[in-house]
Design a protein around this motif. Structure first.
Motif, PDB file in Angstrom:
ATOM      1  N   UNK A 131       0.826  -1.198   0.000  1.00 22.54           N
ATOM      2  CA  UNK A 131       0.000   0.000   0.000  1.00 22.54           C
ATOM      3  C   UNK A 131       0.866   1.255   0.000  1.00 22.54           C
ATOM      4  N   UNK A 132       1.864   1.298   0.877  1.00 19.72           N
ATOM      5  CA  UNK A 132       2.772   2.457   0.937  1.00 19.72           C
ATOM      6  C   UNK A 132       3.472   2.652  -0.401  1.00 19.72           C
ATOM      7  N   UNK A 133       3.940   1.561  -0.994  1.00 20.40           N
ATOM      8  CA  UNK A 133       4.633   1.652  -2.284  1.00 20.40           C
ATOM      9  C   UNK A 133       3.707   2.231  -3.354  1.00 20.40           C
ATOM     10  N   UNK A 134       2.464   1.745  -3.403  1.00 19.74           N
ATOM     11  CA  UNK A 134       1.521   2.211  -4.424  1.00 19.74           C
ATOM     12  C   UNK A 134       1.147   3.683  -4.219  1.00 19.74           C
ATOM     13  N   UNK A 135       0.959   4.075  -2.971  1.00 17.42           N
ATOM     14  CA  UNK A 135       0.627   5.475  -2.678  1.00 17.42           C
ATOM     15  C   UNK A 135       1.755   6.390  -3.149  1.00 17.42           C
ATOM     16  N   UNK A 136       2.994   6.002  -2.847  1.00 17.89           N
ATOM     17  CA  UNK A 136       4.134   6.841  -3.223  1.00 17.89           C
ATOM     18  C   UNK A 136       4.384   6.827  -4.719  1.00 17.89           C
ATOM     19  N   UNK A 137       4.321   5.647  -5.332  1.00 12.75           N
ATOM     20  CA  UNK A 137       4.555   5.548  -6.774  1.00 12.75           C
ATOM     21  C   UNK A 137       3.528   6.354  -7.562  1.00 12.75           C
TER      22      UNK A 137
END
Length: 200
Positions: A132-138
């Motif tokens: 989730x964190x990766x997708x939010x940042x990407x």
């Protein structure tokens, strides 16, 4: 969240998101805000890909484009090959991945998350947090995340707010300000103290 999504009108004061009132400008926010709930809230009569495409359908996107976008998000969340599975055939973690894919698929500016990993086992929840964190940042999204877990807040958050009834900010901290283990421990204790006082 009900105020931010325009489902409730404030009884006092004002709510503004991007300079607009979510209640009065409800239609303007269609597709700009998405919600990931505590449980997956999938429609049991729809397949995984149909559930992910549901928000796009409400936004009146073309059918072929909806299927393409939904399929891409299922693949990004590790569900390639499960597109035609119904919710009852998926594990809790897989269903929540479908729920997250559904939220991202409409390409919202803001994601509202109401304890989306609390019903999952810790191993599954941990993996989903990282994704989730990766997708939010990407995807350069703003996410507002409700949690009662201090560890989860420190893992996910850039800005943590502890509220006390009815809607006052009891504490505000930023995890990046805790550079050492001692500072991180002190921050945890401050958050716990604010939560305890707010619950009293």
């Amino acid at each position: 969240f009900n105020l931010l999504t325009g489902l409730l009108e404030p009884t006092a004061g004002t709510i503004e998101v991007d300079g607009r009132d979510p209640f009065r400008d409800f239609d303007w926010f269609r597709g700009r805000i998405a919600v990931v709930f505590q449980n997956d809230r999938l429609l049991p009569w729809r397949t995984a890909i149909e559930n992910v495409a549901y928000g796009l359908e409400l936004n009146r996107g073309a059918e072929a484009e909806r299927a393409k976008i939904a399929g891409e998000w299922l693949e990004r969340l590790g569900l390639k090959g499960h597109e035609d599975a119904y919710p009852h055939a998926l594990s809790g973690g897989m269903r929540q991945r479908v729920s997250i894919a559904r939220a991202f698929a409409v390409d919202p500016e803001i994601l509202l998350c109401d304890e989306p990993f609390s019903a999952l086992d810790e191993l599954t929840a941990g993996k989903l947090r990282e994704e989730f964190v990766r997708l939010v940042r990407e995807n350069r999204k703003t996410s507002i995340f409700i949690t009662h877990s201090i560890s989860e807040a420190l893992t996910l958050g850039e800005r943590i707010l502890v509220f006390r009834p009815p809607a006052y900010i009891a504490l505000e901290v930023r995890p990046q300000d805790a550079a050492t283990e001692a500072e991180r421990t002190a921050m945890k204790e401050a958050i716990l103290g604010a939560m305890t006082a707010a619950a009293a």
